[in-house]
Write an enzyme that holds these catalytic residues in place. Structure first.
Site, PDB file in Angstrom:
ATOM      1  N   ILE A 258       0.827  -1.213   0.000  1.00 58.65           N
ATOM      2  CA  ILE A 258       0.000   0.000   0.000  1.00 58.65           C
ATOM      3  C   ILE A 258       0.861   1.262   0.000  1.00 58.65           C
ATOM      4  O   ILE A 258       0.423   2.317  -0.467  1.00 58.65           O
ATOM      5  CB  ILE A 258      -0.970  -0.001   1.199  1.00 58.65           C
ATOM      6  CG1 ILE A 258      -2.154   0.942   0.953  1.00 58.65           C
ATOM      7  CG2 ILE A 258      -0.254   0.334   2.507  1.00 58.65           C
ATOM      8  CD1 ILE A 258      -3.308   0.776   1.937  1.00 58.65           C
TER       9      ILE A 258
ATOM     10  N   ASN B 256      -2.330   1.936  15.825  1.00 58.56           N
ATOM     11  CA  ASN B 256      -2.791   1.603  17.176  1.00 58.56           C
ATOM     12  C   ASN B 256      -3.227   2.901  17.834  1.00 58.56           C
ATOM     13  O   ASN B 256      -3.007   3.992  17.304  1.00 58.56           O
ATOM     14  CB  ASN B 256      -1.696   0.895  18.000  1.00 58.56           C
ATOM     15  CG  ASN B 256      -0.431   1.727  18.066  1.00 58.56           C
ATOM     16  OD1 ASN B 256      -0.469   2.906  18.402  1.00 58.56           O
ATOM     17  ND2 ASN B 256       0.673   1.119  17.704  1.00 58.56           N
TER      18      ASN B 256
ATOM     19  N   ASP C 121       1.567  -0.397   9.573  1.00 57.98           N
ATOM     20  CA  ASP C 121       1.894   0.839  10.304  1.00 57.98           C
ATOM     21  C   ASP C 121       3.391   1.121  10.169  1.00 57.98           C
ATOM     22  O   ASP C 121       3.816   2.236   9.821  1.00 57.98           O
ATOM     23  CB  ASP C 121       1.511   0.631  11.774  1.00 57.98           C
ATOM     24  CG  ASP C 121       1.436   1.929  12.574  1.00 57.98           C
ATOM     25  OD1 ASP C 121       1.251   1.837  13.794  1.00 57.98           O
ATOM     26  OD2 ASP C 121       1.579   3.010  11.978  1.00 57.98           O
TER      27      ASP C 121
ATOM     28  N   GLY D 291      -4.031  -8.586  10.937  1.00 51.57           N
ATOM     29  CA  GLY D 291      -2.653  -9.025  11.197  1.00 51.57           C
ATOM     30  C   GLY D 291      -2.417  -9.200  12.683  1.00 51.57           C
ATOM     31  O   GLY D 291      -2.979 -10.104  13.318  1.00 51.57           O
TER      32      GLY D 291
ATOM     33  N   TYR E 234      -3.662  -7.753  15.076  1.00 54.31           N
ATOM     34  CA  TYR E 234      -4.884  -7.704  15.899  1.00 54.31           C
ATOM     35  C   TYR E 234      -5.742  -8.958  15.762  1.00 54.31           C
ATOM     36  O   TYR E 234      -6.745  -9.120  16.458  1.00 54.31           O
ATOM     37  CB  TYR E 234      -5.682  -6.434  15.590  1.00 54.31           C
ATOM     38  CG  TYR E 234      -5.146  -5.191  16.294  1.00 54.31           C
ATOM     39  CD1 TYR E 234      -4.058  -5.266  17.169  1.00 54.31           C
ATOM     40  CD2 TYR E 234      -5.714  -3.952  16.089  1.00 54.31           C
ATOM     41  CE1 TYR E 234      -3.565  -4.142  17.796  1.00 54.31           C
ATOM     42  CE2 TYR E 234      -5.232  -2.815  16.728  1.00 54.31           C
ATOM     43  CZ  TYR E 234      -4.152  -2.927  17.583  1.00 54.31           C
ATOM     44  OH  TYR E 234      -3.665  -1.805  18.229  1.00 54.31           O
TER      45      TYR E 234
HETATM   46  N1  APR Z   1       0.819  -2.986   2.382  1.00 60.04           N
HETATM   47  C1  APR Z   1      -0.422  -3.514   2.530  1.00 60.04           C
HETATM   48  N2  APR Z   1      -0.767  -4.326   3.545  1.00 60.04           N
HETATM   49  C2  APR Z   1       0.190  -4.632   4.452  1.00 60.04           C
HETATM   50  C3  APR Z   1       1.512  -4.123   4.375  1.00 60.04           C
HETATM   51  C4  APR Z   1       1.808  -3.270   3.289  1.00 60.04           C
HETATM   52  N3  APR Z   1       3.027  -2.733   3.131  1.00 60.04           N
HETATM   53  N4  APR Z   1       2.219  -4.619   5.451  1.00 60.04           N
HETATM   54  C5  APR Z   1       1.374  -5.417   6.133  1.00 60.04           C
HETATM   55  N5  APR Z   1       0.164  -5.434   5.545  1.00 60.04           N
HETATM   56  C6  APR Z   1      -1.039  -6.178   5.909  1.00 60.04           C
HETATM   57  C7  APR Z   1      -0.876  -7.362   6.796  1.00 60.04           C
HETATM   58  O1  APR Z   1      -0.358  -8.472   6.077  1.00 60.04           O
HETATM   59  C8  APR Z   1      -2.322  -7.566   7.228  1.00 60.04           C
HETATM   60  O2  APR Z   1      -3.026  -8.274   6.224  1.00 60.04           O
HETATM   61  O3  APR Z   1      -1.894  -5.317   6.647  1.00 60.04           O
HETATM   62  C9  APR Z   1      -2.866  -6.132   7.295  1.00 60.04           C
HETATM   63  C10 APR Z   1      -3.067  -5.591   8.702  1.00 60.04           C
HETATM   64  O4  APR Z   1      -2.085  -6.132   9.560  1.00 60.04           O
HETATM   65  P1  APR Z   1      -1.294  -5.225  10.638  1.00 60.04           P
HETATM   66  O5  APR Z   1      -0.422  -4.279   9.911  1.00 60.04           O
HETATM   67  O6  APR Z   1      -0.669  -6.161  11.612  1.00 60.04           O
HETATM   68  O7  APR Z   1      -2.431  -4.359  11.352  1.00 60.04           O
HETATM   69  P2  APR Z   1      -3.498  -4.775  12.458  1.00 60.04           P
HETATM   70  O8  APR Z   1      -3.821  -6.216  12.426  1.00 60.04           O
HETATM   71  O9  APR Z   1      -4.600  -3.779  12.296  1.00 60.04           O
HETATM   72  O10 APR Z   1      -2.717  -4.511  13.824  1.00 60.04           O
HETATM   73  C11 APR Z   1      -2.419  -3.185  14.179  1.00 60.04           C
HETATM   74  O11 APR Z   1      -0.146  -3.739  14.547  1.00 60.04           O
HETATM   75  O12 APR Z   1       1.589  -2.821  13.413  1.00 60.04           O
HETATM   76  C12 APR Z   1       0.877  -2.755  14.578  1.00 60.04           C
HETATM   77  O13 APR Z   1       1.049  -0.464  15.240  1.00 60.04           O
HETATM   78  C13 APR Z   1       0.169  -1.435  14.726  1.00 60.04           C
HETATM   79  O14 APR Z   1      -0.433  -1.894  16.983  1.00 60.04           O
HETATM   80  C14 APR Z   1      -0.927  -1.828  15.671  1.00 60.04           C
HETATM   81  C15 APR Z   1      -1.302  -3.223  15.191  1.00 60.04           C
END
Ligand code: APR
Length: 179
Positions: free
Chosen positions: A20, A33, A43, A128, A130
């Site tokens: 993304i 978060n 993030d 991910g 979460y």
């Molecule tokens: N582009 C698109 N999607 C991505 C990318 C990227 N570069 N990197 C990771 N993802 C995907 C993951 O594979 C997953 O499918 O984003 C989705 C959401 O996963 P997370 O990033 O772990 O987010 P989330 O599950 O909402 O957890 C949020 O994780 O990174 C920490 O600071 C963040 O505490 C917060 C928590």
């Protein structure tokens, strides 16, 4: 009903497998978060690509409750803005997680409309770290985005940008067989 909406939306909703942070559009959504001070996953990728000024703006905002969203600039990202939203930590599904996830999409789309954004990209919020089950999350995301786009001209297009094939398949399945 949802099937009819999605047919009417044509190509206003698209599923992409990729990173993304490479999207050169009005806004990408960050799965942040509540502290909004960066982290892992998408993030971390967004903060790395945007550079340190993003963290400075996030610090000034001071955080975001789950289900809400906050707007920052995109800085070194090709996207002009970042909409930070905070998904629910999955605790089994009986603590309001589905409603909080739906609120993430509603809040993010409300900011996009207010700002006049034409194109917005979402990651698979909460699926991910979460731990939100990916199929359920995809169904919620597609249902909320479909109904919001059917009721509003902006954004003109929403991309679901999935980092891996399994997530992309879950979103494509939800888009083609709703309910
Ligand atoms: N582009 C698109 N999607 C991505 C990318 C990227 N570069 N990197 C990771 N993802 C995907 C993951 O594979 C997953 O499918 O984003 C989705 C959401 O996963 P997370 O990033 O772990 O987010 P989330 O599950 O909402 O957890 C949020 O994780 O990174 C920490 O600071 C963040 O505490 C917060 C928590």
């Amino acid at each position: 009903m949802v099937i009819a909406i999605q047919r009417a939306l044509g190509d206003r909703i698209q599923v992409i497998q990729g990173d993304i942070t490479t999207m050169a559009i009005d806004a990408i959504v960050n799965a942040a978060n509540a502290a909004m001070l960066g982290g892992g996953g998408v993030d971390g990728a967004i903060h790395r690509a945007a550079g340190p000024e993003l963290l400075g703006e996030c610090r000034r905002i001071g955080g975001c409750p789950p289900g809400e969203a906050r707007l920052t600039h995109g800085y070194r990202l090709p996207a002009r803005y970042v909409i930070h939203t905070v998904g629910p930590l999955w605790r089994g599904g009986d603590e309001g997680e589905p409603d909080t996830l739906a609120a993430c999409y509603l809040s993010s789309l409300a900011i996009a409309r207010e700002q006049g954004f034409r194109e917005v990209a979402f990651p698979a919020v909460a699926t991910g770290v979460y731990g939100f089950p990916r199929g359920d999350a995809a169904r919620i995301a597609v249902a909320v985005v479909s109904s919001e786009l059917a009721a509003n001209e902006l954004p003109e297009r929403v991309y679901f940008v999935c980092f891996d094939a399994a997530t992309a398949e879950a979103y494509r399945r939800s888009l083609s067989t709703p309910g």
